[in-house]
Design an enzyme around this catalytic site. Structure first.
Site, PDB file in Angstrom:
ATOM      1  N   ALA A  25       0.832  -1.211   0.000  1.00  0.00           N
ATOM      2  CA  ALA A  25       0.000   0.000   0.000  1.00  0.00           C
ATOM      3  C   ALA A  25       0.863   1.255   0.000  1.00  0.00           C
ATOM      4  O   ALA A  25       0.522   2.251  -0.648  1.00  0.00           O
ATOM      5  CB  ALA A  25      -0.942   0.000   1.201  1.00  0.00           C
ATOM      6  N   GLY A  28       2.106   1.610  -3.464  1.00  0.00           N
ATOM      7  CA  GLY A  28       0.928   1.816  -4.309  1.00  0.00           C
ATOM      8  C   GLY A  28       0.371   3.225  -4.198  1.00  0.00           C
ATOM      9  O   GLY A  28      -0.063   3.815  -5.190  1.00  0.00           O
ATOM     10  N   ASP A  29       0.396   3.778  -2.998  1.00  0.00           N
ATOM     11  CA  ASP A  29      -0.064   5.147  -2.778  1.00  0.00           C
ATOM     12  C   ASP A  29       0.776   6.123  -3.603  1.00  0.00           C
ATOM     13  O   ASP A  29       0.240   7.005  -4.279  1.00  0.00           O
ATOM     14  CB  ASP A  29       0.034   5.487  -1.289  1.00  0.00           C
ATOM     15  CG  ASP A  29      -0.329   6.931  -0.982  1.00  0.00           C
ATOM     16  OD1 ASP A  29      -1.438   7.365  -1.348  1.00  0.00           O
ATOM     17  OD2 ASP A  29       0.511   7.631  -0.383  1.00  0.00           O
ATOM     18  N   ALA A  30       2.085   5.939  -3.579  1.00  0.00           N
ATOM     19  CA  ALA A  30       2.985   6.833  -4.314  1.00  0.00           C
ATOM     20  C   ALA A  30       2.794   6.693  -5.823  1.00  0.00           C
ATOM     21  O   ALA A  30       2.732   7.693  -6.545  1.00  0.00           O
ATOM     22  CB  ALA A  30       4.429   6.553  -3.928  1.00  0.00           C
ATOM     23  N   GLU A  33      -0.470   8.259  -6.908  1.00  0.00           N
ATOM     24  CA  GLU A  33      -0.338   9.721  -6.896  1.00  0.00           C
ATOM     25  C   GLU A  33       0.366  10.222  -8.161  1.00  0.00           C
ATOM     26  O   GLU A  33      -0.059  11.197  -8.768  1.00  0.00           O
ATOM     27  CB  GLU A  33       0.428  10.173  -5.653  1.00  0.00           C
ATOM     28  CG  GLU A  33       0.728  11.657  -5.634  1.00  0.00           C
ATOM     29  CD  GLU A  33      -0.118  12.455  -4.666  1.00  0.00           C
ATOM     30  OE1 GLU A  33      -0.152  13.685  -4.840  1.00  0.00           O
ATOM     31  OE2 GLU A  33      -0.729  11.873  -3.779  1.00  0.00           O
TER      32      GLU A  33
END
Length: 136
Positions: A25, A28-30, A33
Site C-alpha cells: 500500500a 501503491g499510494d505513491a 499519486e
C-alpha cells in the site's frame, strides 16, 4: 516502469509475495499519486494550487474506496486476494478525513496498485486505474 527503475539503479530482485500488504500500500499510494498527477497535468497547464486541489480530490480514501467498489468486478482472483489482504491489514495509523471503512478499502486499493507495480504489470495497473477514474 518498475523494471526500468530496478535496472538503472541496480536494485536486487525481490519476491513481492514477501512484502506485507501495508508495504504494498505504501508504494501503491505513491505510484497512484504519480499517475493521477500525470493525468491532471495533461489536462491543462494551471497553477500548482489548482493542480494540488484536483489531485487531492482523487487521491484520498473516500475517492479511492469509491473507485475500488467500481472496479471490484473486473479483478482477477489473484488481484482480489491482494486487495483483500490490504483491506484487512491492521494499520497503526488512523483515517484523517475518511471513515475507517473507506480507509481500509483504500488501503486495499493501494496494496493492489503496489502489487501490480512491483510485479511489473504496469499495463494492467493503468487499465484498473483508468476504469476507476472513468467511473467516478
Amino acid at each position: 516502469m518498475f523494471e526500468t527503475i530496478k535496472e538503472q539503479l541496480e536494485l536486487e530482485d525481490i519476491d513481492v509475495a514477501d512484502y506485507s500488504p501495508l508495504t504494498l500500500a505504501y508504494i501503491g499510494d505513491a505510484v497512484f499519486e504519480v499517475v493521477v498527477r500525470t493525468v491532471i497535468v495533461d489536462e491543462a497547464n494551471r497553477s500548482v494550487s489548482k493542480i494540488h486541489k484536483a489531485a487531492s480530490d482523487i487521491v484520498n480514501a473516500k475517492s479511492q474506496a469509491k473507485m475500488m467498489f467500481n472496479i471490484m468486478d473486473s479483478l482477477t482472483d489473484e488481484e482480489s486476494k491482494v486487495y483483500k489482504r490490504g483491506r484487512n491489514a491492521k494499520a497503526v495509523t488512523k483515517a484523517k478525513n475518511a471513515s475507517m471503512a473507506d480507509y481500509r478499502v483504500a488501503t486495499g486499493f493501494e496494496a493492489l496498485i503496489g502489487w501490480l507495480y512491483l510485479n511489473n504489470k504496469t499495463k494492467r495497473m493503468l487499465e484498473l486505474i483508468k476504469l476507476g477514474l472513468d467511473s467516478r
